[in-house]
Motif scaffolding. Structure first.
Motif, mmCIF file in Angstrom:
data_model
loop_
_atom_site.group_PDB
_atom_site.id
_atom_site.type_symbol
_atom_site.label_atom_id
_atom_site.label_comp_id
_atom_site.label_asym_id
_atom_site.label_seq_id
_atom_site.Cartn_x
_atom_site.Cartn_y
_atom_site.Cartn_z
ATOM 1 N N GLY A 56 0.799 -1.218 0.000
ATOM 2 C CA GLY A 56 0.000 0.000 0.000
ATOM 3 C C GLY A 56 0.833 1.270 0.000
ATOM 4 O O GLY A 56 0.299 2.368 0.083
ATOM 5 N N ALA A 57 2.143 1.104 -0.095
ATOM 6 C CA ALA A 57 3.014 2.284 -0.140
ATOM 7 C C ALA A 57 2.759 3.065 -1.424
ATOM 8 O O ALA A 57 2.730 4.295 -1.429
ATOM 9 C CB ALA A 57 4.480 1.852 -0.068
ATOM 10 N N VAL A 58 2.555 2.332 -2.504
ATOM 11 C CA VAL A 58 2.318 2.953 -3.806
ATOM 12 C C VAL A 58 0.939 2.536 -4.302
ATOM 13 O O VAL A 58 0.532 1.379 -4.112
ATOM 14 C CB VAL A 58 3.403 2.527 -4.822
ATOM 15 C CG1 VAL A 58 3.095 3.045 -6.222
ATOM 16 C CG2 VAL A 58 4.773 3.019 -4.370
ATOM 17 N N ALA A 73 4.817 3.391 5.040
ATOM 18 C CA ALA A 73 4.971 1.977 4.716
ATOM 19 C C ALA A 73 6.366 1.681 4.153
ATOM 20 O O ALA A 73 6.703 0.529 3.926
ATOM 21 C CB ALA A 73 3.906 1.551 3.714
ATOM 22 N N VAL A 74 7.135 2.742 3.935
ATOM 23 C CA VAL A 74 8.481 2.568 3.381
ATOM 24 C C VAL A 74 9.518 2.970 4.431
ATOM 25 O O VAL A 74 9.437 4.074 4.973
ATOM 26 C CB VAL A 74 8.670 3.455 2.126
ATOM 27 C CG1 VAL A 74 10.027 3.225 1.497
ATOM 28 C CG2 VAL A 74 7.555 3.202 1.120
ATOM 29 N N PRO A 75 10.479 2.104 4.741
ATOM 30 C CA PRO A 75 11.545 2.491 5.671
ATOM 31 C C PRO A 75 12.262 3.745 5.165
ATOM 32 O O PRO A 75 12.439 3.910 3.951
ATOM 33 C CB PRO A 75 12.486 1.287 5.658
ATOM 34 C CG PRO A 75 11.664 0.146 5.150
ATOM 35 C CD PRO A 75 10.623 0.735 4.259
ATOM 36 N N VAL A 82 12.400 4.593 -3.584
ATOM 37 C CA VAL A 82 10.997 4.420 -3.963
ATOM 38 C C VAL A 82 10.509 5.623 -4.769
ATOM 39 O O VAL A 82 9.808 5.471 -5.776
ATOM 40 C CB VAL A 82 10.126 4.196 -2.708
ATOM 41 C CG1 VAL A 82 8.644 4.310 -3.033
ATOM 42 C CG2 VAL A 82 10.428 2.842 -2.092
ATOM 43 N N ASN A 83 10.907 6.814 -4.337
ATOM 44 C CA ASN A 83 10.513 8.009 -5.096
ATOM 45 C C ASN A 83 11.073 7.986 -6.510
ATOM 46 O O ASN A 83 10.397 8.389 -7.462
ATOM 47 C CB ASN A 83 10.970 9.271 -4.363
ATOM 48 C CG ASN A 83 10.040 9.620 -3.214
ATOM 49 O OD1 ASN A 83 8.831 9.415 -3.304
ATOM 50 N ND2 ASN A 83 10.601 10.117 -2.122
ATOM 51 N N ALA A 84 12.296 7.493 -6.633
ATOM 52 C CA ALA A 84 12.910 7.403 -7.960
ATOM 53 C C ALA A 84 12.153 6.390 -8.829
ATOM 54 O O ALA A 84 11.939 6.622 -10.027
ATOM 55 C CB ALA A 84 14.376 7.005 -7.831
#
Lengths: 141, 63
Positions: A56-58, A73-75, A82-84
């Protein structure tokens, strides 16, 4: 006799129109090197995005893209990565819609293609994944 | 009289052809777009493993 000739012309014209219309409706051109390259790039990236969809992070946006839904949800250490990923995926998707429109010589179809994909991404998403509804709110599938 | 109706027929045929061309240009082929989207999404998300096996799986069965 003359009338019969014109009748033939009219029937021929109608048939020609129907054939052209059927051809136009048959398929959208997606077999181009540009589309294939983007598709390959997205396919390779999917392995990294899959756990992010599941957690559910993305989520899938209503405009056919992806977005960070839940940063918690992302360390912290992985957030930049993740942003990249999200940025690269969004770029590929925008390019995909543009290229399909271009491959069919209808650049004005880009937004319709985007809308079609947006709906199909959501329809094909796995249960548990998040998507944006028409109002822009996140919904768990 | 006969000549006149001939012209009318010709004009009608031409108008029909013209309308047909305009129709093709205006309308977005929604069904075709959906099929195209499905094909690409199935590939990207590997939803139909029979269509094309992912490289990462099935190292066996090679001779």
């Amino acid at each position: 006799m003359l009338h019969l000739t014109w009748l033939r012309v009219a029937v021929f014209t109608i048939l020609l129109g129907a054939t052209a219309l059927a051809a136009a409706q048959a398929n959208l051109e997606i077999n181009t090197p540009a589309v294939a390259a983007i598709q390959k790039s997205m396919q390779d990236r999917h392995a990294q995005l899959l756990p992010l969809y599941s957690s559910g992070a993305v989520g899938l946006t209503r405009d056919g893209g992806v977005a960070l839904r839940d940063a918690n949800a992302v360390p912290l250490a992985q957030r930049a990565q993740v942003n990249a990923l999200i940025a690269a995926e969004s770029q590929d998707r925008a390019a995909l819609y543009r290229e399909i429109a271009r491959a069919n010589a209808r650049p004005e179809w880009e937004s319709d293609i985007r809308a079609t994909f947006a709906q199909r991404w959501i329809d094909k998403a796995q249960p548990g994944w998040y998507y944006q509804n028409a109002g822009g709110a996140w919904v768990r599938k | 009289m006969r000549r006149r109706s001939t012209w009318i027929s010709a004009a009608a045929a031409a108008a029909f052809a013209l309308v047909g061309c305009v129709t093709i240009n205006i309308y977005f082929p929604a069904a075709a777009a959906e099929r195209a989207a499905d094909r690409i999404i199935d590939e990207v998300w590997q939803l139909k493993p029979d269509a094309e096996k992912p490289r990462t799986e099935k190292p066996a069965a090679k001779q």
